[in-house]
Design a protein around this motif. Structure first.
Motif, PDB file in Angstrom:
ATOM      1  N   THR A   1     -25.921  30.318  11.457  1.00  0.00           N
ATOM      2  CA  THR A   1     -26.329  31.406  12.344  1.00  0.00           C
ATOM      3  C   THR A   1     -27.793  31.249  12.696  1.00  0.00           C
ATOM      4  N   ALA A   2     -28.153  31.698  13.896  1.00  0.00           N
ATOM      5  CA  ALA A   2     -29.552  31.618  14.328  1.00  0.00           C
ATOM      6  C   ALA A   2     -29.878  32.826  15.183  1.00  0.00           C
ATOM      7  N   ARG A   3     -30.996  33.461  14.880  1.00  0.00           N
ATOM      8  CA  ARG A   3     -31.510  34.563  15.686  1.00  0.00           C
ATOM      9  C   ARG A   3     -32.890  34.181  16.177  1.00  0.00           C
ATOM     10  N   SER A   4     -33.128  34.378  17.464  1.00  0.00           N
ATOM     11  CA  SER A   4     -34.404  33.976  18.050  1.00  0.00           C
ATOM     12  C   SER A   4     -34.635  34.742  19.338  1.00  0.00           C
ATOM     13  N   VAL A   5     -35.811  34.552  19.902  1.00  0.00           N
ATOM     14  CA  VAL A   5     -36.074  35.046  21.243  1.00  0.00           C
ATOM     15  C   VAL A   5     -35.231  34.215  22.210  1.00  0.00           C
ATOM     16  N   ASP A   6     -34.585  34.858  23.169  1.00  0.00           N
ATOM     17  CA  ASP A   6     -33.748  34.138  24.128  1.00  0.00           C
ATOM     18  C   ASP A   6     -34.623  33.397  25.135  1.00  0.00           C
ATOM     19  N   ARG A   7     -34.076  32.305  25.653  1.00  0.00           N
ATOM     20  CA  ARG A   7     -34.760  31.522  26.682  1.00  0.00           C
ATOM     21  C   ARG A   7     -33.739  30.610  27.351  1.00  0.00           C
ATOM     22  N   PRO A   8     -34.065  30.046  28.516  1.00  0.00           N
ATOM     23  CA  PRO A   8     -33.146  29.116  29.172  1.00  0.00           C
ATOM     24  C   PRO A   8     -32.896  27.871  28.316  1.00  0.00           C
ATOM     25  N   LYS A   9     -31.687  27.335  28.400  1.00  0.00           N
ATOM     26  CA  LYS A   9     -31.267  26.090  27.748  1.00  0.00           C
ATOM     27  C   LYS A   9     -31.189  26.197  26.228  1.00  0.00           C
ATOM     28  N   LEU A  10     -31.195  27.417  25.698  1.00  0.00           N
ATOM     29  CA  LEU A  10     -31.160  27.603  24.250  1.00  0.00           C
ATOM     30  C   LEU A  10     -29.856  27.074  23.659  1.00  0.00           C
ATOM     31  N   LEU A  11     -28.717  27.402  24.287  1.00  0.00           N
ATOM     32  CA  LEU A  11     -27.429  26.948  23.772  1.00  0.00           C
ATOM     33  C   LEU A  11     -27.336  25.425  23.808  1.00  0.00           C
ATOM     34  N   PHE A  12     -27.786  24.821  24.901  1.00  0.00           N
ATOM     35  CA  PHE A  12     -27.755  23.357  24.999  1.00  0.00           C
ATOM     36  C   PHE A  12     -28.565  22.728  23.880  1.00  0.00           C
ATOM     37  N   ASP A  13     -29.757  23.241  23.627  1.00  0.00           N
ATOM     38  CA  ASP A  13     -30.627  22.641  22.615  1.00  0.00           C
ATOM     39  C   ASP A  13     -29.998  22.705  21.227  1.00  0.00           C
ATOM     40  N   THR A  14     -29.360  23.825  20.899  1.00  0.00           N
ATOM     41  CA  THR A  14     -28.737  23.975  19.583  1.00  0.00           C
ATOM     42  C   THR A  14     -27.524  23.061  19.439  1.00  0.00           C
TER      43      THR A  14
END
Length: 471
Positions: free
Chosen positions: A255-268
């Motif tokens: 699980t990961a919680r963070s500030v949202d930003r573009p391309k976040l899902l791709f990076d993970t």
């Protein structure tokens, strides 16, 4: 032997065509987003390819659900444009559907760059320091190399760059072995800092097809940027990542919680894939500026994580993947007529005014240069307005533009992420995981491609958001 290999390749292509992805796009199933459902045969890398297509089409993924059932993989994505609006343009919708339904082996995603035979590719990794980019650009200029395009990342005292160059005199790729050897030697000397025990890497290669974002993730991972420098006093609040066991299902839960930003899902997903982990089920939820990700994974050998050291490393690598592209500075955009040596002049001015690029995306086309920099001062602090004034005096008022507020605080110092982490800790202690939700989602019949399924998923999503964010 060759005939048998050809037969195997032909059979594999036939199987892929018979099991090509099935795509359903709905604009009526959700009030605020376009819903895209992709059903495809499950294999290693499938999820990354789908997410990569959506990301390269500049779609913002606000929610996502992923689940495998036997050999089939179902993905549901809620997407908007970069302005937060539904995708209503028929041309764009047809482009999305065509890209997702195309055989993943054949798709030429917008983020992939087919390197021209007129370019030479340079890949660099080394220890980051103030003025490093300026020194690299100066060396290339002195060697009569023209930078056509480049992308640079810096994180945790490590730096990586993908640079496309041409010979300044001919405008074509550099082929002379002696010149290539000299370029490699001098760049290596620049990257090799005094007292640095890590060996930098310099690679010069012939044209080919690469995905720049994924390649930079791989380079930073190889440079071990997930290891935080002991000597650096870093006060940033990091993304909150947990890695735990799910023994009843034989999964490891990340699980990961963070500030949202573009391309976040791709990076993970890119990082999990490159670390040889398979995602069997997953949930991604964003709300305002916050993002929650949960993945049920196994190693490519079919086993969950077996040691605390492995869990710790995955946690560190996911944190690094989220942070690499996070906005931790001021964005400067430069647009002007291109000329040889321009990039060297720009980076020199930034260095002389005490600015350090944390990320840079550099491009030239049709005699114009468009360069974007994310910068901080040499200590990693926000840039002072007077510094921007001095740079504009040197470059020109209309040449360089500032994106964002000069007085805005660093997102990593924002209390939003600290609040987000406190919520995650509370949820963890209360045992409120999404396992039951994912388990129910897994058993949904994947062949139902009607909007009713998507509507039910949207309702499920709303309930999960309320539980996860304590609403």
């Amino acid at each position: 032997m060759d005939d048998r290999d050809d037969d195997d390749d032909a059979y594999a292509k036939l199987v892929r065509r018979m099991n090509s992805p099935r795509v359903v796009i709905e604009n009526d199933a959700c009030e605020h987003a376009t819903v895209i459902q992709v059903d495809t045969v499950y294999r290693q890398g499938t999820l990354l390819e789908v997410v990569q297509v959506l990301t390269d089409l500049n779609l913002v993924i606000t929610k996502a659900y992923m689940s495998s059932d036997g050999g089939w993989f179902m993905n549901v994505f809620h997407v908007t444009d970069d302005g937060g609006n539904k995708i209503r343009d028929e041309g764009i919708l047809n482009c999305i559907e065509k890209a997702l339904e195309t055989d993943a082996y054949m798709v030429k995603s917008m983020g992939k760059m087919l390197l021209s035979k007129e370019h030479t590719l340079i890949e660099l990794t080394g220890t980051d320091r103030p003025g490093l980019l300026s020194e690299v650009c100066a060396v290339l200029t002195d060697l009569s190399c023209n930078v056509v395009n480049a992308e640079v990342w810096a994180h945790n005292a490590r730096a990586a760059a993908v640079i496309h160059i041409t010979d300044q005199s001919t405008g074509t790729a550099i082929e002379d072995p002696g010149q290539l050897s000299l370029i490699k030697e001098l760049l290596y000397n620049v990257l090799k800092g005094l007292g640095d025990y890590r060996t930098p890497t310099v690679s010069i290669s012939s044209p080919g097809e690469i995905h720049i974002g994924r390649r930079l993730h791989q380079m930073m991972f190889a440079a071990r940027d997930f290891e935080r420098p002991v000597s650096v006093d870093d006060i940033r609040v990091r993304p909150y990542v947990t890695v735990s066991d799910c023994p009843d299902r034989n999964y490891t839960v990340v699980t990961a919680r963070s500030v949202d930003r573009p391309k976040l899902l791709f990076d993970t997903v890119c990082t999990l894939t490159d670390m040889q982990y398979l995602v069997f089920h997953g949930t991604v939820i964003t709300d305002s500026d916050e993002a929650y990700q949960e993945y049920y994974i196994r190693h490519s050998d079919g086993l969950p994580m077996s040691s605390e050291a492995e869990r710790q490393r995955v946690m560190e690598c996911i944190q690094a993947a989220i942070e690499r592209r996070a906005s931790e500075g001021l964005q400067l955009e430069l647009f002007t007529d291109d000329h040889f040596g321009l990039l060297s002049d720009i980076t020199r001015i930034l260095r002389e005014n005490g600015l350090c690029p944390k990320r840079a995306k550099l491009s030239t086309k049709n005699g114009k240069a468009r360069h974007n920099f994310i910068v901080t001062d040499v200590s990693g602090n926000p840039v002072e307005p007077k510094t921007i004034y001095l740079i504009r005096q040197q470059m020109g008022q209309t040449v360089i533009q500032v994106k964002g507020n000069l007085n805005s605080s660093n997102p990593f110092h924002d209390t939003r992420l600290q609040t987000l982490q406190n919520r995650q800790k509370k949820l963890f202690l209360e045992g409120l995981h999404f396992r039951g939700t994912i388990s129910d989602f897994k058993h949904m019949h994947t062949s139902k491609r009607t909007s009713k399924l998507i509507v039910s998923l949207h309702g499920l999503c709303t309930a999960i958001v309320q539980i996860a964010l304590g609403l």
